[in-house]
Every structure is written in C-alpha cells, then in structure tokens.
Design a protein around this motif. Sequence first.
Motif, short mmCIF file in Angstrom:
data_model
loop_
_atom_site.label_atom_id
_atom_site.label_comp_id
_atom_site.label_asym_id
_atom_site.label_seq_id
_atom_site.Cartn_x
_atom_site.Cartn_y
_atom_site.Cartn_z
N UNK A 129 6.31 6.51 -0.24
CA UNK A 129 6.63 5.50 0.75
C UNK A 129 5.53 4.44 0.70
N UNK A 130 5.96 3.18 0.64
CA UNK A 130 5.04 2.06 0.57
C UNK A 130 5.24 1.16 1.77
N UNK A 131 4.19 0.47 2.11
CA UNK A 131 4.26 -0.54 3.16
C UNK A 131 3.89 -1.86 2.51
N UNK A 132 4.74 -2.87 2.71
CA UNK A 132 4.49 -4.19 2.11
C UNK A 132 5.12 -5.26 3.00
N UNK A 133 4.56 -6.45 2.98
CA UNK A 133 5.22 -7.56 3.69
C UNK A 133 6.61 -7.81 3.09
N UNK A 134 7.54 -8.29 3.92
CA UNK A 134 8.91 -8.53 3.45
C UNK A 134 8.94 -9.38 2.19
N UNK A 135 8.10 -10.40 2.14
CA UNK A 135 8.13 -11.32 0.98
C UNK A 135 7.65 -10.65 -0.31
N UNK A 136 6.98 -9.50 -0.21
CA UNK A 136 6.51 -8.78 -1.41
C UNK A 136 7.37 -7.56 -1.71
N UNK A 137 8.42 -7.33 -0.94
CA UNK A 137 9.20 -6.09 -1.09
C UNK A 137 9.88 -5.98 -2.45
N UNK A 138 10.55 -7.01 -2.90
CA UNK A 138 11.27 -6.92 -4.18
C UNK A 138 10.30 -6.76 -5.35
N UNK A 139 9.23 -7.52 -5.32
CA UNK A 139 8.22 -7.42 -6.39
C UNK A 139 7.58 -6.02 -6.40
N UNK A 157 0.84 -1.19 0.00
CA UNK A 157 0.00 0.00 0.00
C UNK A 157 0.87 1.24 0.00
N UNK A 158 0.49 2.21 -0.79
CA UNK A 158 1.15 3.51 -0.81
C UNK A 158 0.64 4.25 0.43
N UNK A 159 1.57 4.73 1.27
CA UNK A 159 1.10 5.33 2.51
C UNK A 159 1.50 6.79 2.70
N UNK A 160 2.51 7.27 1.94
CA UNK A 160 2.97 8.62 2.19
C UNK A 160 3.71 9.17 0.98
N UNK A 161 3.55 10.45 0.74
CA UNK A 161 4.37 11.14 -0.25
C UNK A 161 5.05 12.32 0.43
N UNK A 162 6.33 12.50 0.15
CA UNK A 162 7.10 13.63 0.67
C UNK A 162 7.85 14.20 -0.52
N UNK A 163 7.42 15.36 -0.98
CA UNK A 163 7.99 16.02 -2.16
C UNK A 163 7.95 15.07 -3.35
N UNK A 164 9.09 14.53 -3.76
CA UNK A 164 9.10 13.64 -4.93
C UNK A 164 9.35 12.19 -4.53
#
Length: 153
Positions: free
Chosen positions: A109-119, A99-106
């Motif tokens: 920031x996303x939150x994802x389970x470790x197993x989905x991080x690379x994908x 899930x996209x959780x935050x934007x700071x300027x450009x």
Amino acid sequence: IGVSQEAAQEFINAYFAGFPSVRAFIDNLLASARESGVVKTMFGRRRLVPDLTSRNFQIRAGAERYAVNFPIQGSAADILKRAMIDVHGALVSSGSPARMILTVHDELLFEAPKEAADETAALVRERMEGAVALRVPLTVDVGVGGNWKEAKS
C-alpha cells in the motif's frame, strides 16, 4: 469445505492425475528434505525441518505440510521483499512524493498525492513485475483510490 474425506481424497487424486509434475515436485522435495533436514526458498533461505523423521504420524505430517509450503510461500515472500527494496529505491531516486506505508501478505500500500498516483502506479507495477526473472511472468494488479477499499475495488 463440507465434503466427505472420501470426496476430498478423490479431488486430490484427480488433481495429481492431471498435474503429475506437481506430485513429482512434492515427492522430490520431501525426499530431499528428509535426507538433509532442510528446505530452501528459490533464493537459498533455509529452514530446518527435523520432524520429518518423527515416529509420531501427526508431528511428521505437520512437518511434511510445512516442508512443502515453505519453499513456495517463502519464495513468494522473498520476491515481495526484493520488490519492496526495488520500489523504494526507485521512488527515492525519482524524487517521487509517494511512500510505501504498508504490506499485507503479497500486497503493498502506497500513499501519494492524487497528481502522482498514475506515475506511482506505473513505477510500482514495473518494479514489482521485474523484481525477479522467472520462467513465467510476474503480473501485478494496481489499484488507485482514496483508501485501501477503493483501491481494491
């Protein structure tokens, strides 16, 4: 920055001597904005700049800085917004748990389970770099970590 106005002006002059197309861009932009009273992003988002014709030097100079900055910064913001929409749609359609959780300027920031991080990182990079077609490629840095600080280092 700790230099005299003369030294700063020399730096600015040298910059424009080395990059005359930047000076021409600024001059053309200001001429057009003075005539129309409007500046636009590359996607057509408009801002009125009525103070470009002010008799007050400080007000006019501020309006000139704004008029030059808006098309560049505004276009960057427009690109990021398009990328956010594309990334969100791709995450939803792929069934990603990220899930996209935050934007700071450009930055996004996303939150994802470790197993989905690379994908997730690969999907985000692909969608953000393809958000718009420009004459120069957009490049995206991606970081992964347990928190924002770790992801940025």
